[in-house]
Motif scaffolding. Structure first.
Motif, PDB file in Angstrom:
ATOM      1  N   LEU A  32      33.502  29.461  29.578  1.00  0.00           N
ATOM      2  CA  LEU A  32      34.958  29.525  29.618  1.00  0.00           C
ATOM      3  C   LEU A  32      35.534  28.157  29.305  1.00  0.00           C
ATOM      4  O   LEU A  32      34.951  27.136  29.670  1.00  0.00           O
ATOM      5  CB  LEU A  32      35.445  29.940  31.012  1.00  0.00           C
ATOM      6  N   SER A  33      36.709  28.168  28.690  1.00  0.00           N
ATOM      7  CA  SER A  33      37.421  26.899  28.542  1.00  0.00           C
ATOM      8  C   SER A  33      37.873  26.461  29.925  1.00  0.00           C
ATOM      9  O   SER A  33      37.980  27.275  30.852  1.00  0.00           O
ATOM     10  CB  SER A  33      38.625  27.073  27.626  1.00  0.00           C
ATOM     11  N   GLN A  34      38.143  25.184  30.088  1.00  0.00           N
ATOM     12  CA  GLN A  34      38.595  24.683  31.385  1.00  0.00           C
ATOM     13  C   GLN A  34      39.911  25.347  31.780  1.00  0.00           C
ATOM     14  O   GLN A  34      40.124  25.680  32.943  1.00  0.00           O
ATOM     15  CB  GLN A  34      38.746  23.153  31.348  1.00  0.00           C
ATOM     16  N   GLU A  35      40.789  25.562  30.805  1.00  0.00           N
ATOM     17  CA  GLU A  35      42.087  26.204  31.088  1.00  0.00           C
ATOM     18  C   GLU A  35      41.886  27.630  31.621  1.00  0.00           C
ATOM     19  O   GLU A  35      42.482  28.016  32.624  1.00  0.00           O
ATOM     20  CB  GLU A  35      42.937  26.240  29.818  1.00  0.00           C
ATOM     21  N   LEU A  36      41.026  28.393  30.957  1.00  0.00           N
ATOM     22  CA  LEU A  36      40.764  29.761  31.395  1.00  0.00           C
ATOM     23  C   LEU A  36      40.096  29.782  32.771  1.00  0.00           C
ATOM     24  O   LEU A  36      40.430  30.607  33.618  1.00  0.00           O
ATOM     25  CB  LEU A  36      39.902  30.486  30.359  1.00  0.00           C
ATOM     26  N   LYS A  37      39.196  28.842  33.000  1.00  0.00           N
ATOM     27  CA  LYS A  37      38.535  28.757  34.301  1.00  0.00           C
ATOM     28  C   LYS A  37      39.546  28.460  35.402  1.00  0.00           C
ATOM     29  O   LYS A  37      39.509  29.068  36.477  1.00  0.00           O
ATOM     30  CB  LYS A  37      37.457  27.677  34.283  1.00  0.00           C
ATOM     31  N   SER A  38      40.490  27.574  35.127  1.00  0.00           N
ATOM     32  CA  SER A  38      41.527  27.252  36.123  1.00  0.00           C
ATOM     33  C   SER A  38      42.394  28.460  36.423  1.00  0.00           C
ATOM     34  O   SER A  38      42.723  28.735  37.582  1.00  0.00           O
ATOM     35  CB  SER A  38      42.405  26.102  35.618  1.00  0.00           C
ATOM     36  N   ILE A  39      42.767  29.194  35.388  1.00  0.00           N
ATOM     37  CA  ILE A  39      43.570  30.409  35.581  1.00  0.00           C
ATOM     38  C   ILE A  39      42.794  31.420  36.406  1.00  0.00           C
ATOM     39  O   ILE A  39      43.332  32.043  37.330  1.00  0.00           O
ATOM     40  CB  ILE A  39      43.983  31.002  34.216  1.00  0.00           C
ATOM     41  N   LEU A  40      41.524  31.586  36.077  1.00  0.00           N
ATOM     42  CA  LEU A  40      40.674  32.526  36.807  1.00  0.00           C
ATOM     43  C   LEU A  40      40.515  32.119  38.270  1.00  0.00           C
ATOM     44  O   LEU A  40      40.555  32.963  39.163  1.00  0.00           O
ATOM     45  CB  LEU A  40      39.314  32.629  36.117  1.00  0.00           C
ATOM     46  N   GLU A  41      40.352  30.823  38.534  1.00  0.00           N
ATOM     47  CA  GLU A  41      40.240  30.344  39.911  1.00  0.00           C
ATOM     48  C   GLU A  41      41.508  30.648  40.702  1.00  0.00           C
ATOM     49  O   GLU A  41      41.443  31.137  41.833  1.00  0.00           O
ATOM     50  CB  GLU A  41      39.967  28.836  39.924  1.00  0.00           C
ATOM     51  N   GLU A  42      42.673  30.397  40.100  1.00  0.00           N
ATOM     52  CA  GLU A  42      43.946  30.668  40.776  1.00  0.00           C
ATOM     53  C   GLU A  42      44.107  32.157  41.042  1.00  0.00           C
ATOM     54  O   GLU A  42      44.512  32.569  42.130  1.00  0.00           O
ATOM     55  CB  GLU A  42      45.111  30.168  39.922  1.00  0.00           C
ATOM     56  N   ARG A  43      43.790  32.967  40.038  1.00  0.00           N
ATOM     57  CA  ARG A  43      43.944  34.413  40.178  1.00  0.00           C
ATOM     58  C   ARG A  43      43.002  34.975  41.240  1.00  0.00           C
ATOM     59  O   ARG A  43      43.401  35.803  42.054  1.00  0.00           O
ATOM     60  CB  ARG A  43      43.695  35.073  38.824  1.00  0.00           C
ATOM     61  N   SER A  44      41.753  34.524  41.241  1.00  0.00           N
ATOM     62  CA  SER A  44      40.802  35.029  42.225  1.00  0.00           C
ATOM     63  C   SER A  44      41.205  34.596  43.637  1.00  0.00           C
ATOM     64  O   SER A  44      41.081  35.367  44.589  1.00  0.00           O
ATOM     65  CB  SER A  44      39.377  34.582  41.895  1.00  0.00           C
ATOM     66  N   LYS A  45      41.720  33.387  43.758  1.00  0.00           N
ATOM     67  CA  LYS A  45      42.167  32.908  45.068  1.00  0.00           C
ATOM     68  C   LYS A  45      43.361  33.724  45.568  1.00  0.00           C
ATOM     69  O   LYS A  45      43.393  34.142  46.719  1.00  0.00           O
ATOM     70  CB  LYS A  45      42.541  31.424  44.976  1.00  0.00           C
ATOM     71  N   SER A  46      44.326  33.991  44.686  1.00  0.00           N
ATOM     72  CA  SER A  46      45.509  34.753  45.108  1.00  0.00           C
ATOM     73  C   SER A  46      45.168  36.207  45.421  1.00  0.00           C
ATOM     74  O   SER A  46      45.866  36.857  46.196  1.00  0.00           O
ATOM     75  CB  SER A  46      46.612  34.680  44.054  1.00  0.00           C
ATOM     76  N   ASN A  47      44.091  36.744  44.837  1.00  0.00           N
ATOM     77  CA  ASN A  47      43.663  38.118  45.100  1.00  0.00           C
ATOM     78  C   ASN A  47      42.564  38.200  46.158  1.00  0.00           C
ATOM     79  O   ASN A  47      41.992  39.275  46.375  1.00  0.00           O
ATOM     80  CB  ASN A  47      43.188  38.789  43.810  1.00  0.00           C
ATOM     81  N   ASN A  48      42.251  37.062  46.777  1.00  0.00           N
ATOM     82  CA  ASN A  48      41.205  36.994  47.814  1.00  0.00           C
ATOM     83  C   ASN A  48      39.867  37.550  47.322  1.00  0.00           C
ATOM     84  O   ASN A  48      39.227  38.362  47.992  1.00  0.00           O
ATOM     85  CB  ASN A  48      41.648  37.724  49.092  1.00  0.00           C
ATOM     86  N   ARG A  49      39.468  37.106  46.140  1.00  0.00           N
ATOM     87  CA  ARG A  49      38.190  37.520  45.570  1.00  0.00           C
ATOM     88  C   ARG A  49      37.410  36.277  45.158  1.00  0.00           C
ATOM     89  O   ARG A  49      37.973  35.220  44.932  1.00  0.00           O
ATOM     90  CB  ARG A  49      38.402  38.382  44.316  1.00  0.00           C
ATOM     91  N   THR A  50      36.112  36.467  44.992  1.00  0.00           N
ATOM     92  CA  THR A  50      35.323  35.422  44.362  1.00  0.00           C
ATOM     93  C   THR A  50      35.654  35.445  42.874  1.00  0.00           C
ATOM     94  O   THR A  50      36.241  36.411  42.363  1.00  0.00           O
ATOM     95  CB  THR A  50      33.816  35.695  44.541  1.00  0.00           C
ATOM     96  N   MET A  51      35.282  34.400  42.179  1.00  0.00           N
ATOM     97  CA  MET A  51      35.518  34.400  40.729  1.00  0.00           C
ATOM     98  C   MET A  51      34.753  35.535  40.065  1.00  0.00           C
ATOM     99  O   MET A  51      35.265  36.205  39.171  1.00  0.00           O
ATOM    100  CB  MET A  51      35.145  33.045  40.114  1.00  0.00           C
ATOM    101  N   ASN A  52      33.535  35.778  40.513  1.00  0.00           N
ATOM    102  CA  ASN A  52      32.752  36.884  39.973  1.00  0.00           C
ATOM    103  C   ASN A  52      33.467  38.215  40.228  1.00  0.00           C
ATOM    104  O   ASN A  52      33.579  39.064  39.337  1.00  0.00           O
ATOM    105  CB  ASN A  52      31.362  36.910  40.602  1.00  0.00           C
TER     106      ASN A  52
END
Length: 118
Positions: free
Chosen positions: A11-31
């Motif tokens: 993943l690009s760093q930008e996409l990884k950051s978006i994914l981290e924020e989204r997973s955190k807000s949805n109370n999920r792991t990144m996986n």
């Protein structure tokens, strides 16, 4: 018992950051978030493809009794315009004026995934 498949992705760093924020807000792991996104995109979209058609009637006389008819009609038209502006996924099909302008009926479609009937 089936084993889960493993997949390594880049993943690009930008996409990884978006994914981290989204997973955190949805109370999920990144996986878990990646799996959820893939399920939504690949499995559920297939079942919910297409659109549902609806119509709605607005009674200009009963809903706005103290305004002249042309002002009532303009008010209703603005309400309809605002609805479609706020919901770009909705598609206006037709607008009808009924009973000499006393009632306005509009036909529209929405994604089947948002339909309460399907």
């Amino acid at each position: 018992m089936t084993e889960d498949a493993q997949l390594k992705i880049r993943l690009s760093q930008e996409l990884k950051s978006i994914l981290e924020e989204r997973s955190k807000s949805n109370n999920r792991t990144m996986n878990g978030e990646i799996v959820n996104i893939l399920e939504q995109a690949l499995l559920k979209s297939k079942a919910n493809s297409g659109r549902s058609i609806y119509f709605n009637d607005i009674n200009c006389i009963e809903d706005y009794p103290k305004q002249p008819l042309h002002e009532r009609t303009a008010h209703v038209e603005q309400m309809i315009s605002d609805l479609f502006y706020r919901n770009p996924q909705y598609q206006l099909i037709n607008i009808e004026t009924l009973n000499n302008g006393e009632k306005i009926r509009y036909w529209y479609s929405i994604p089947r995934s948002e339909s309460f009937r399907d």
